[in-house]
Design a protein around this motif. Structure first.
Motif, PDB file in Angstrom:
ATOM      1  N   GLY A 196       0.833  -1.151  -0.004  1.00 39.55           N
ATOM      2  CA  GLY A 196       0.113  -0.064  -0.118  1.00 39.55           C
ATOM      3  C   GLY A 196       0.659   1.160   0.189  1.00 39.55           C
ATOM      4  N   SER A 199       1.399   2.473  -3.339  1.00 36.77           N
ATOM      5  CA  SER A 199       0.392   3.082  -4.233  1.00 36.77           C
ATOM      6  C   SER A 199      -0.364   1.845  -4.921  1.00 36.77           C
ATOM      7  CB  SER A 199       0.714   4.095  -4.990  1.00 36.77           C
ATOM      8  OG  SER A 199       1.185   5.201  -4.338  1.00 36.77           O
ATOM      9  N   VAL A 200      -0.102   0.686  -4.420  1.00 37.43           N
ATOM     10  CA  VAL A 200      -0.341  -0.645  -5.122  1.00 37.43           C
ATOM     11  C   VAL A 200      -1.972  -0.400  -5.566  1.00 37.43           C
ATOM     12  CG1 VAL A 200      -1.131  -2.031  -3.240  1.00 37.43           C
ATOM     13  CG2 VAL A 200      -0.156  -3.074  -5.350  1.00 37.43           C
ATOM     14  N   GLU A 201      -2.450  -0.770  -6.721  1.00 38.48           N
ATOM     15  CA  GLU A 201      -3.856  -0.943  -7.255  1.00 38.48           C
ATOM     16  C   GLU A 201      -4.335  -2.249  -7.549  1.00 38.48           C
ATOM     17  OE1 GLU A 201      -4.173   3.067  -9.805  1.00 38.48           O
ATOM     18  OE2 GLU A 201      -2.653   1.534 -10.467  1.00 38.48           O
ATOM     19  N   CYS A 237      -7.132  -5.536   1.335  1.00 45.03           N
ATOM     20  CA  CYS A 237      -7.736  -4.743   0.067  1.00 45.03           C
ATOM     21  C   CYS A 237      -8.389  -3.477   0.658  1.00 45.03           C
ATOM     22  CB  CYS A 237      -8.704  -5.388  -0.599  1.00 45.03           C
ATOM     23  SG  CYS A 237      -7.819  -6.724  -1.611  1.00 45.03           S
ATOM     24  N   ASN A 240      -5.911  -0.790   2.222  1.00 49.96           N
ATOM     25  CA  ASN A 240      -4.845  -0.480   1.348  1.00 49.96           C
ATOM     26  C   ASN A 240      -5.475   0.235  -0.054  1.00 49.96           C
ATOM     27  OD1 ASN A 240      -2.297  -1.019   2.747  1.00 49.96           O
ATOM     28  ND2 ASN A 240      -3.310  -2.749   3.071  1.00 49.96           N
ATOM     29  N   THR A 242      -7.113  -1.243  -2.451  1.00 47.86           N
ATOM     30  CA  THR A 242      -6.520  -2.114  -3.732  1.00 47.86           C
ATOM     31  C   THR A 242      -7.520  -3.044  -4.154  1.00 47.86           C
ATOM     32  OG1 THR A 242      -4.447  -3.100  -4.555  1.00 47.86           O
ATOM     33  CG2 THR A 242      -4.969  -3.413  -2.138  1.00 47.86           C
ATOM     34  N   TRP A 243      -7.404  -3.596  -5.358  1.00 50.30           N
ATOM     35  CA  TRP A 243      -7.987  -4.562  -5.851  1.00 50.30           C
ATOM     36  C   TRP A 243      -7.115  -5.836  -5.352  1.00 50.30           C
ATOM     37  CZ3 TRP A 243     -12.685  -5.348  -8.137  1.00 50.30           C
ATOM     38  CH2 TRP A 243     -13.285  -4.425  -8.617  1.00 50.30           C
ATOM     39  N   PRO A 267     -11.610  -2.798  -3.742  1.00 47.73           N
ATOM     40  CA  PRO A 267     -10.861  -1.769  -2.733  1.00 47.73           C
ATOM     41  C   PRO A 267     -11.883  -1.564  -1.749  1.00 47.73           C
ATOM     42  CG  PRO A 267     -10.501  -0.959  -5.058  1.00 47.73           C
ATOM     43  CD  PRO A 267     -11.456  -2.010  -5.211  1.00 47.73           C
ATOM     44  N   CYS A 292      -9.848   2.560  -6.553  1.00 48.28           N
ATOM     45  CA  CYS A 292      -8.893   2.794  -5.315  1.00 48.28           C
ATOM     46  C   CYS A 292      -8.654   4.375  -4.899  1.00 48.28           C
ATOM     47  CB  CYS A 292      -7.525   2.419  -6.066  1.00 48.28           C
ATOM     48  SG  CYS A 292      -7.435   0.914  -6.589  1.00 48.28           S
ATOM     49  N   ARG A 296      -7.698   6.133  -0.791  1.00 44.62           N
ATOM     50  CA  ARG A 296      -6.426   6.764  -0.579  1.00 44.62           C
ATOM     51  C   ARG A 296      -6.515   8.192  -0.600  1.00 44.62           C
ATOM     52  NH1 ARG A 296      -2.818   3.265  -4.730  1.00 44.62           N
ATOM     53  NH2 ARG A 296      -4.237   1.867  -3.762  1.00 44.62           N
TER      54      ARG A 296
END
Lengths: 326, 326
Positions: A196, A199-201, A237, A240, A242-243, A267, A292, A296
């Protein structure tokens, strides 16, 4: 410019000890063909997808297990997966046991074994490699276990950290921020957070998880195994933004049951697709990466809200300490 | 020597702006009396339990809000809670706004305001104090919000870390390892882990969470608000092998709805009791602290499995960075 990608969670049924890599690869190719039919742009295969989950078997000499490991990627046996990627313009994620000769921390060059995952782009190029950090199980034969779980015997702890890369994939020409976890990593919020913080997606992870917890001894109901797996992925998920695509090997393998229930999670932490068999099965979802953004920029805007000055124990301690008595 | 304790999650319905502390304390005393009838040994009240959730109201000068803060604990108004603790031999957890005069990081002695929780033992002694670290919301008036959420305006970030203490409570003479979180902290796995690294067995947390996410803008379905709260508490408990008691203020307060759904969660991450009203309501559970043992000696044996060398970003970064393009 779209930020949508159709992903496929390509669950594999059991791979028996006697099954060759050729058999496993042919089953994966069938899933890629099915994925092509259903518009999949990125397909995710499980952990140790080319063989049975061999850490359930004991060998006194580790080298006796080397035939379960890949010494090249691609190899003659796995090249067809890379060819299919190019043919279908489909990225793929693959988990496998990696045997490599490289320097260790002391500079000694020697054979090293890792539980590894790679991400391959639609050009057939490996764009990301990860080696499992959180190895579960034990290093020595345990006479109290009906089935062994010897990951700590056969693998070294991963030495690549938790890398994230941005790369074009499918229709997303500007790139997707992608990271990998493997199996037991999913239960560790530290691993998710390190992704995370990059910037993980889209997190891809494969797993081979037994339906029965042999350590449970009456303290954990069997049905909680799937719940714990899903809970960990959903929380990772959500927290953070994220998918996540979590893909199992499933069914009765060498007499031991793996619980399957592969999922795709958005997300918001919602399960949006789930495998319902113990067989080879493809579940797909068209993921909007723009989802996402909400987390964030608001509740999980890390820059606005995190307080690392109060998190020091996370890196200064390994095990738990006892609190003071008051 | 038993390791069981009967805990009570004492949800409070709305406390209006016009309600005095006396009214709130009388309602809490009624819940303590009800808890006594049902064998409760430790009762958990919500965040900011003595007043309405005042950070929804804007004041240009912070000092105008000082009447919402406690300058002594116990005070004349809260002393009856401490007396009831002694009378019933019942510990309690209480959240409140704390105004204190103490030195800041630079050594300057000045008025300081915190969102605080305390744990009081059956002798009426404060054995643990925590000041909220993860303050949500914003510091300035936001004209785009129908209801403000000004925690970052009225409170400083907590300066006590995430302490855990071991202390006798109820029948557990040998002591329980207890830690506190407040509201938004529950969404941050770092906070749970810092408690877990101190062998916490029982986490108490109060919350005041609006039913509507005003930032959602179509990206988050309303019904996910309770799901996210429960998901975070369940994951925190499972991944740290601890009991959790998460207690809300609920109902329509000053025209803004708080979602309630207080829960008690076991170390398997299961919700074992839940409030189903928007009123003052006590839900109880007899918790077996021995359930913490399975997780912390097997899958979450931190000493055996954690790898802090790969977690450095958690403390070396505050916000997220962008990954490299490949």
């Amino acid at each position: 410019m779209t930020r949508r990608i159709t992903v496929g969670a390509a669950q594999l049924g059991a791979i028996q000890k006697s099954d060759s890599r050729k058999v496993a690869v042919e089953r994966m190719l069938a899933l890629m063909a099915e994925g092509h039919r259903r518009g999949v742009e990125l397909i995710v295969f499980p952990e140790l997808a080319l063989t049975t989950f061999f850490p359930r078997h004991y060998a006194e000499r580790i080298e006796e297990m080397d035939h379960w490991f890949e010494t090249a990627m691609p190899s003659n046996e796995t090249a067809p997966l890379f060819e299919a990627a190019r043919r279908y313009r489909m990225g793929f994620h693959l988990g496998y046991a990696e045997l490599t000769t490289e320097a260790d921390e002391t500079g000694t060059v020697r054979p090293r074994r890792f539980n590894t995952a790679i991400l391959v782009n639609p050009d057939g190029r490996i764009i990301l490699k990860y080696r499992k950090v959180h190895l579960p199980g034990h290093a020595e034969f345990d006479p109290n276990r009906r089935v062994q779980h010897l990951e700590k015997r056969y693998f070294e702890v991963g030495n690549l950290g938790f890398p994230v890369v941005r790369s074009p994939m499918g229709r997303v020409e500007g790139g997707i921020n992608m990271g990998l976890l493997i199996c037991n990593d999913r239960r560790w919020p530290e691993a998710w957070r390190v992704l995370g913080l990059q910037s993980v997606e889209l997190v891809m992870l494969g797993y081979n998880t037994p339906s029965i917890n042999q350590d449970a001894k009456g303290w954990e109901a069997h049905h909680l195994r799937v719940f714990h797996s899903h809970l960990s992925v959903q929380a990772g998920c959500y927290q953070n933004a994220t998918w996540g695509v979590a893909v199992a090997k499933a069914g009765v393998e060498d007499g031991a049951e793996l619980f399957g229930h592969s999922i795709i999670v958005n997300p918001q932490g919602e399960i949006v697709a789930m495998a319902d068999s113990w067989e080879d099965q493809l579940v797909t979802y068209d993921c909007d990466l723009e989802m996402c953004r909400l987390g964030r920029t608001t509740i999980f805007n890390f820059a606005a809200h995190r307080r690392p000055e109060h998190y020091q124990r996370i890196v200064s301690q390994v095990g738990a300490v006892e609190p003071p008595m008051v």
